[in-house]
Design a protein around this motif. Structure first.
Motif, PDB file in Angstrom:
ATOM      1  N   PRO A 195       0.806  -1.221   0.000  1.00  0.00           N
ATOM      2  CA  PRO A 195       0.000   0.000   0.000  1.00  0.00           C
ATOM      3  C   PRO A 195       0.839   1.270   0.000  1.00  0.00           C
ATOM      4  N   LEU A 196       0.384   2.272  -0.717  1.00  0.00           N
ATOM      5  CA  LEU A 196       0.968   3.618  -0.671  1.00  0.00           C
ATOM      6  C   LEU A 196       0.126   4.551   0.202  1.00  0.00           C
ATOM      7  N   ILE A 197      -0.793   3.945   0.937  1.00  0.00           N
ATOM      8  CA  ILE A 197      -1.805   4.751   1.620  1.00  0.00           C
ATOM      9  C   ILE A 197      -1.217   5.670   2.697  1.00  0.00           C
ATOM     10  N   ILE A 198      -0.116   5.252   3.334  1.00  0.00           N
ATOM     11  CA  ILE A 198       0.432   6.067   4.424  1.00  0.00           C
ATOM     12  C   ILE A 198       0.865   7.431   3.905  1.00  0.00           C
ATOM     13  N   ALA A 199       1.639   7.429   2.814  1.00  0.00           N
ATOM     14  CA  ALA A 199       2.103   8.698   2.248  1.00  0.00           C
ATOM     15  C   ALA A 199       0.930   9.509   1.717  1.00  0.00           C
ATOM     16  N   TRP A 200      -0.086   8.845   1.208  1.00  0.00           N
ATOM     17  CA  TRP A 200      -1.255   9.534   0.650  1.00  0.00           C
ATOM     18  C   TRP A 200      -2.035  10.255   1.748  1.00  0.00           C
ATOM     19  N   ILE A 201      -2.221   9.580   2.876  1.00  0.00           N
ATOM     20  CA  ILE A 201      -2.913  10.201   4.001  1.00  0.00           C
ATOM     21  C   ILE A 201      -2.125  11.403   4.519  1.00  0.00           C
ATOM     22  N   SER A 202      -0.828  11.203   4.738  1.00  0.00           N
ATOM     23  CA  SER A 202       0.012  12.236   5.339  1.00  0.00           C
ATOM     24  C   SER A 202       0.062  13.500   4.508  1.00  0.00           C
ATOM     25  N   SER A 203       0.103  13.348   3.200  1.00  0.00           N
ATOM     26  CA  SER A 203       0.253  14.518   2.333  1.00  0.00           C
ATOM     27  C   SER A 203      -1.072  15.215   2.054  1.00  0.00           C
ATOM     28  N   ASN A 204      -2.177  14.645   2.499  1.00  0.00           N
ATOM     29  CA  ASN A 204      -3.492  15.243   2.244  1.00  0.00           C
ATOM     30  C   ASN A 204      -4.235  15.636   3.512  1.00  0.00           C
ATOM     31  N   THR A 205      -3.495  15.769   4.606  1.00  0.00           N
ATOM     32  CA  THR A 205      -4.117  16.134   5.877  1.00  0.00           C
ATOM     33  C   THR A 205      -3.318  17.246   6.539  1.00  0.00           C
ATOM     34  N   GLY A 206      -3.984  18.339   6.848  1.00  0.00           N
ATOM     35  CA  GLY A 206      -3.366  19.446   7.555  1.00  0.00           C
ATOM     36  C   GLY A 206      -3.916  19.573   8.963  1.00  0.00           C
ATOM     37  N   GLY A 207      -3.136  20.215   9.841  1.00  0.00           N
ATOM     38  CA  GLY A 207      -3.539  20.354  11.242  1.00  0.00           C
ATOM     39  C   GLY A 207      -2.972  19.210  12.056  1.00  0.00           C
ATOM     40  N   GLN A 208      -2.166  19.518  13.074  1.00  0.00           N
ATOM     41  CA  GLN A 208      -1.476  18.471  13.825  1.00  0.00           C
ATOM     42  C   GLN A 208      -2.435  17.498  14.489  1.00  0.00           C
ATOM     43  N   SER A 209      -3.486  18.003  15.113  1.00  0.00           N
ATOM     44  CA  SER A 209      -4.441  17.111  15.788  1.00  0.00           C
ATOM     45  C   SER A 209      -5.184  16.241  14.777  1.00  0.00           C
ATOM     46  N   LYS A 210      -5.554  16.818  13.643  1.00  0.00           N
ATOM     47  CA  LYS A 210      -6.267  16.061  12.616  1.00  0.00           C
ATOM     48  C   LYS A 210      -5.347  15.022  11.984  1.00  0.00           C
ATOM     49  N   LYS A 211      -4.094  15.397  11.731  1.00  0.00           N
ATOM     50  CA  LYS A 211      -3.131  14.438  11.175  1.00  0.00           C
ATOM     51  C   LYS A 211      -2.946  13.260  12.111  1.00  0.00           C
ATOM     52  N   SER A 212      -2.779  13.558  13.391  1.00  0.00           N
ATOM     53  CA  SER A 212      -2.588  12.496  14.371  1.00  0.00           C
ATOM     54  C   SER A 212      -3.794  11.559  14.411  1.00  0.00           C
ATOM     55  N   ALA A 213      -4.996  12.147  14.381  1.00  0.00           N
ATOM     56  CA  ALA A 213      -6.212  11.329  14.394  1.00  0.00           C
ATOM     57  C   ALA A 213      -6.336  10.495  13.130  1.00  0.00           C
ATOM     58  N   MET A 214      -5.991  11.079  11.984  1.00  0.00           N
ATOM     59  CA  MET A 214      -6.129  10.375  10.713  1.00  0.00           C
ATOM     60  C   MET A 214      -5.180   9.181  10.632  1.00  0.00           C
ATOM     61  N   ILE A 215      -3.933   9.392  11.056  1.00  0.00           N
ATOM     62  CA  ILE A 215      -2.952   8.307  10.984  1.00  0.00           C
ATOM     63  C   ILE A 215      -3.266   7.216  12.006  1.00  0.00           C
ATOM     64  N   THR A 216      -3.698   7.600  13.195  1.00  0.00           N
ATOM     65  CA  THR A 216      -4.050   6.570  14.181  1.00  0.00           C
ATOM     66  C   THR A 216      -5.308   5.812  13.754  1.00  0.00           C
ATOM     67  N   LEU A 217      -6.220   6.482  13.047  1.00  0.00           N
ATOM     68  CA  LEU A 217      -7.391   5.772  12.533  1.00  0.00           C
ATOM     69  C   LEU A 217      -6.977   4.747  11.483  1.00  0.00           C
ATOM     70  N   PHE A 218      -6.022   5.116  10.637  1.00  0.00           N
ATOM     71  CA  PHE A 218      -5.492   4.154   9.679  1.00  0.00           C
ATOM     72  C   PHE A 218      -4.944   2.928  10.410  1.00  0.00           C
ATOM     73  N   ASN A 219      -4.217   3.175  11.490  1.00  0.00           N
ATOM     74  CA  ASN A 219      -3.651   2.069  12.256  1.00  0.00           C
ATOM     75  C   ASN A 219      -4.743   1.250  12.933  1.00  0.00           C
ATOM     76  N   ALA A 220      -5.825   1.925  13.356  1.00  0.00           N
ATOM     77  CA  ALA A 220      -6.962   1.205  13.936  1.00  0.00           C
ATOM     78  C   ALA A 220      -7.604   0.298  12.889  1.00  0.00           C
ATOM     79  N   GLY A 221      -7.741   0.811  11.657  1.00  0.00           N
ATOM     80  CA  GLY A 221      -8.266  -0.004  10.569  1.00  0.00           C
ATOM     81  C   GLY A 221      -7.378  -1.191  10.283  1.00  0.00           C
ATOM     82  N   SER A 222      -6.066  -0.957  10.358  1.00  0.00           N
ATOM     83  CA  SER A 222      -5.112  -2.054  10.164  1.00  0.00           C
ATOM     84  C   SER A 222      -5.301  -3.126  11.226  1.00  0.00           C
ATOM     85  N   ALA A 223      -5.447  -2.688  12.490  1.00  0.00           N
ATOM     86  CA  ALA A 223      -5.646  -3.649  13.578  1.00  0.00           C
ATOM     87  C   ALA A 223      -6.952  -4.412  13.403  1.00  0.00           C
ATOM     88  N   ALA A 224      -8.017  -3.688  13.035  1.00  0.00           N
ATOM     89  CA  ALA A 224      -9.315  -4.337  12.839  1.00  0.00           C
ATOM     90  C   ALA A 224      -9.243  -5.379  11.729  1.00  0.00           C
TER      91      ALA A 224
END
Length: 516
Positions: free
Chosen positions: A387-416
């Motif tokens: 997957p290239l999804i990590i770089a795609w998420i990171s480059s399309n999300t602004g705001g530190q709190s939103k970025k942190s939430a978006m990346i951790t949600l990706f990791n939650a999806g991975s765990a699920a």
């Protein structure tokens, strides 16, 4: 304080600058760490940018590569240990080892908060030390309850690894540089697969009355992880603003070369309004859907791989572990190839889409072929995903709190996905696992549809931002300097770039350009 910083800025920057950016006291209070040293838009040459990037690679990227390798190695040897007596000696049945993914899933909401409030130099040594100790705890455990408890702790402390590394990468590199850097540390999945397979095979040949083979594997990898902890604390810097390996002048230039990203560098203020936007943003759920689909499909690789190969093509347990080595090499090469192509053609979505197609074909092969020794080759072709999804998420999300939430949600999806996926491969469907393999094909096909929907949505957002810029008196079309191969901020139009370090979300920042 403000005049002192301005004086330092003038002293540190010997090159020309285009303009002086003025920010209010409120913006300085709630903005990015880079805001106070970025009030002068200074000139940075391609030579400057390349030099700073090389130094960042040397001091930051090498550390990310090593620590992420350890994290994947520690996780992968658990799967290989099932081949060397872990399930039998601990009386494990079914998918009880998934408790680590439950811990990882549960840790993400808290992780999103901690990754904003705590700095990387604090977080990374702590979680590395704790997951190393947890792995040693697994080695010391000889009962079902002990192994379950330590596996839970291992998953808990590893939960922040991928989100942390993603946030570090986006805070040090230009958007055009990020796919290659994400690939550098993420590709250690392949290296860890190769090393873990060989290490498990070798240690698995050692037989003792006092130590099980799987315990020896845990001891070696756990000690290596714990011993790495002081090196992390000594070598890691929190951000380019605090980089000890850069001169004062290069720290200012390092910040300037990140201006066009529009994603900031670092802030420790957790903003609830950014979380609300994260919840209401449709691309949050598109990225989540991709993560779940990919990781449910990839469960055939990450969890069931060794057992699947052993059962499908008739190899002995030790041999089935070694069969992961060519897969690891293939995984390593494909990750770097896809990231190179994403940078070369300046698109992530198309490369992402194209690279999923062979996985669908390969999974179909696993579903349709007769499981005999003569079919080893085709089976291994279906044993890969990238997957290239990590770089795609990171480059399309602004705001530190939103970025942190978006990346951790990706990791939650991975765990699920890793929790649910193995249940598709029920023992009564062995050795073909046809229901499970048909579901895998469906997950990857669904991922392709989500990629297309996300591209359409990002294109819509870009058109919306053009209207926002016109309303603010700015040009509708602006050059995305973060995606140029060579750095040249002399092309930055006057009046643009002032919002880069205000810690605005991508939706609130009219100068944010979405990439796909």
């Amino acid at each position: 304080m403000s005049s002192q910083l301005e004086s330092q800025s003038e002293k540190a920057t010997t090159g020309a600058f285009h303009e002086h950016v003025h920010h209010t006291a409120e913006q300085l209070k709630h903005g990015d760490a880079a805001l106070q040293i970025s009030e002068q838009v200074i000139e940075v040459t391609e030579e400057d940018s390349s030099r700073i990037c090389r130094l960042t690679d040397k001091y930051i990227l090498t550390l990310l590569i090593w620590v992420y390798f350890l994290q994947i190695l520690d996780k992968s040897v658990i799967g290989y240990s099932a081949t060397f007596g872990l399930k039998t000696n601990a009386h494990l049945v079914g998918n009880q080892g998934a408790i680590g993914y439950f811990a990882q899933l549960g840790a993400q909401p808290v992780g999103a908060f901690l990754l904003v409030k705590l700095k990387p130099r604090t977080v990374m040594p702590i979680i590395t030390f704790c997951w190393g100790v947890s792995l040693l705890g697994m080695a010391a455990s000889k009962t079902y309850s002990g192994l379950m408890a330590t596996r839970f702790l291992l998953g808990l402390f590893e939960a922040l690894c991928l989100p942390l590394f993603s946030l570090i990468t986006v805070s040090w590199y230009r958007r055009s540089e990020q796919p290659i850097r994400v690939a550098a540390w993420y590709s250690t999945n392949g290296i860890a697969t190769m090393v873990g397979s060989a290490l498990s095979y070798g240690l698995g040949q050692i037989h003792s009355k006092h130590v099980y083979s799987y315990q020896l594997i845990f001891i070696v990898t756990g000690c290596l992880t714990v011993l790495t902890t002081p090196v992390i604390w000594w070598r890691l810097d929190n951000s380019v603003v605090e980089a000890r390996f850069l001169s004062e002048q290069d720290r200012y230039k390092g910040v300037e070369r990140l201006r066009a990203n529009q994603t900031g560098v670092q802030t420790t203020e957790f903003k609830k309004e950014q979380i609300l936007e994260f919840v209401l943003d449709p691309k949050t759920y598109l990225f989540l859907g991709m993560s779940i689909a990919i990781n449910m499909g990839a469960s055939v690789i990450t969890v069931m791989g060794p057992l699947l190969l052993q059962g499908l093509v008739g190899f002995k347990p030790a041999t089935s572990v070694l069969l992961n080595i060519p897969f690891g090499a293939l995984q390593f090469l494909l990750i770097h190839l896809s990231s190179y192509l994403a940078v070369r053609f300046k698109t992530k979505s198309i490369i992402f889409f194209v690279f999923i197609l062979p996985v669908i074909v390969g999974s179909s092969i696993l579903f349709g072929l007769k499981r005999v020794a003569a079919n080893k080759g085709p089976l291994l072709l279906g044993y890969c995903v990238n997957p290239l999804i990590i770089a795609w998420i990171s480059s399309n999300t602004g705001g530190q709190s939103k970025k942190s939430a978006m990346i951790t949600l990706f990791n939650a999806g991975s765990a699920a996905g890793n929790i649910v996926g193995p249940y598709l491969f029920k023992a009564n469907t062995a050795p073909a696992y046809r229901p499970g393999m048909s579901a895998v094909v469906g997950f990857f096909a669904a991922c392709e549809g989500l990629i297309v929907l996300n591209v359409l949505y990002l294109a819509y957002l870009n058109r919306h931002h053009e209207k926002m810029r016109v309303a603010e008196g700015k040009p509708a079309k602006i050059a995305d300097l973060s995606m140029t191969r060579k750095f040249d901020n002399s092309k930055q139009e006057e009046g643009l770039g002032e919002q880069a370090f205000l810690d605005l979300t991508d939706k609130r920042n009219s100068e944010f350009v979405y990439v796909y």
